[in-house]
Design a protein around this motif. Structure first.
Motif, PDB file in Angstrom:
ATOM      1  N   ARG A  36       0.834  -1.211   0.000  1.00  0.00           N
ATOM      2  CA  ARG A  36       0.000   0.000   0.000  1.00  0.00           C
ATOM      3  C   ARG A  36       0.866   1.256   0.000  1.00  0.00           C
ATOM      4  O   ARG A  36       0.581   2.217  -0.730  1.00  0.00           O
ATOM      5  CB  ARG A  36      -0.938   0.004   1.203  1.00  0.00           C
ATOM      6  N   ALA A  37       1.910   1.273   0.803  1.00  0.00           N
ATOM      7  CA  ALA A  37       2.775   2.445   0.872  1.00  0.00           C
ATOM      8  C   ALA A  37       3.440   2.705  -0.475  1.00  0.00           C
ATOM      9  O   ALA A  37       3.480   3.849  -0.953  1.00  0.00           O
ATOM     10  CB  ALA A  37       3.831   2.264   1.960  1.00  0.00           C
ATOM     11  N   THR A  39       0.927   3.930  -3.039  1.00  0.00           N
ATOM     12  CA  THR A  39       0.623   5.346  -2.816  1.00  0.00           C
ATOM     13  C   THR A  39       1.733   6.231  -3.359  1.00  0.00           C
ATOM     14  O   THR A  39       1.478   7.282  -3.961  1.00  0.00           O
ATOM     15  CB  THR A  39       0.408   5.617  -1.311  1.00  0.00           C
ATOM     16  N   TYR A  87      -3.233  16.332   2.766  1.00  0.00           N
ATOM     17  CA  TYR A  87      -2.053  16.277   1.904  1.00  0.00           C
ATOM     18  C   TYR A  87      -1.056  17.371   2.306  1.00  0.00           C
ATOM     19  O   TYR A  87       0.143  17.124   2.361  1.00  0.00           O
ATOM     20  CB  TYR A  87      -2.425  16.436   0.424  1.00  0.00           C
ATOM     21  N   GLN A 140       0.338   9.014   7.425  1.00  0.00           N
ATOM     22  CA  GLN A 140       1.170   8.034   6.725  1.00  0.00           C
ATOM     23  C   GLN A 140       0.902   8.014   5.218  1.00  0.00           C
ATOM     24  O   GLN A 140       1.823   8.125   4.410  1.00  0.00           O
ATOM     25  CB  GLN A 140       0.894   6.681   7.347  1.00  0.00           C
ATOM     26  N   THR A 141      -0.342   7.895   4.818  1.00  0.00           N
ATOM     27  CA  THR A 141      -0.680   7.824   3.403  1.00  0.00           C
ATOM     28  C   THR A 141      -0.305   9.106   2.689  1.00  0.00           C
ATOM     29  O   THR A 141       0.240   9.077   1.583  1.00  0.00           O
ATOM     30  CB  THR A 141      -2.193   7.539   3.231  1.00  0.00           C
ATOM     31  N   ASN A 195       3.483   9.377   2.101  1.00  0.00           N
ATOM     32  CA  ASN A 195       3.890   8.546   0.965  1.00  0.00           C
ATOM     33  C   ASN A 195       3.451   9.156  -0.358  1.00  0.00           C
ATOM     34  O   ASN A 195       4.199   9.135  -1.339  1.00  0.00           O
ATOM     35  CB  ASN A 195       3.348   7.128   1.120  1.00  0.00           C
ATOM     36  N   LEU A 196       2.255   9.730  -0.379  1.00  0.00           N
ATOM     37  CA  LEU A 196       1.779  10.396  -1.585  1.00  0.00           C
ATOM     38  C   LEU A 196       2.663  11.602  -1.910  1.00  0.00           C
ATOM     39  O   LEU A 196       3.070  11.794  -3.062  1.00  0.00           O
ATOM     40  CB  LEU A 196       0.325  10.835  -1.402  1.00  0.00           C
TER      41      LEU A 196
END
Length: 139
Positions: free
Chosen positions: A3-4, A7, A32, A57-58, A61-62
């Motif tokens: 997932r990381a 992303t 963001y 976290q997401t 990574n984005l």
């Protein structure tokens, strides 16, 4: 880990032409912006440390993908972060789940009350944070 990295690659793809798509809204969201601030302040260690948070976290990574962080920095950082996440999930997460099961065995009503109070606290904190971000700072 999947997932990381997905992303990250989504971020790299978004960087190419997001301004003319519906994804632009994601890149202008407060979440963001928070992830990008972490990344700008801490660099690659922000990727690793973001795995200690929920929600950031997401976006970190984005942001790493959007800013095209070099893979020679990103991959070690995300690997360390995934190891941290796995350790937390395997220890604290398991112990927490065990505690909830034990509490349910003793008192289902108390379990529901504790979980409802926990949800209420999270909602209150998120609402308060979002309101604070919406109010422009006095200059």
């Amino acid at each position: 880990m999947a997932r990381a990295n997905a992303t990250y690659w989504l971020g790299r793809g978004l960087a190419a032409g997001a301004e003319r798509t519906r994804w632009q809204r994601l890149l202008s969201s407060p979440h963001y912006a928070s992830g990008a601030r972490w990344l700008n302040r801490w660099g690659a260690p922000a990727v690793s440390l973001s795995f200690l948070t929920v929600g950031i976290q997401t976006m970190v990574n984005l942001a790493a993908g959007v800013t095209r962080m070099p893979l020679r920095r990103y991959l070690p950082a995300v690997t360390v972060g995934c190891i941290i996440w796995a350790f937390m999930y395997g220890t604290v997460g398991f112990i927490g789940w065990y505690a909830v099961v034990r509490l349910w065995e003793r008192s289902p009503a108390l379990t529901v009350a504790v979980l409802a109070a926990g949800v209420a606290v999270v909602v209150w904190v998120v609402t308060r944070r979002d309101r604070a971000e919406a109010v422009p700072a006095a200059e």
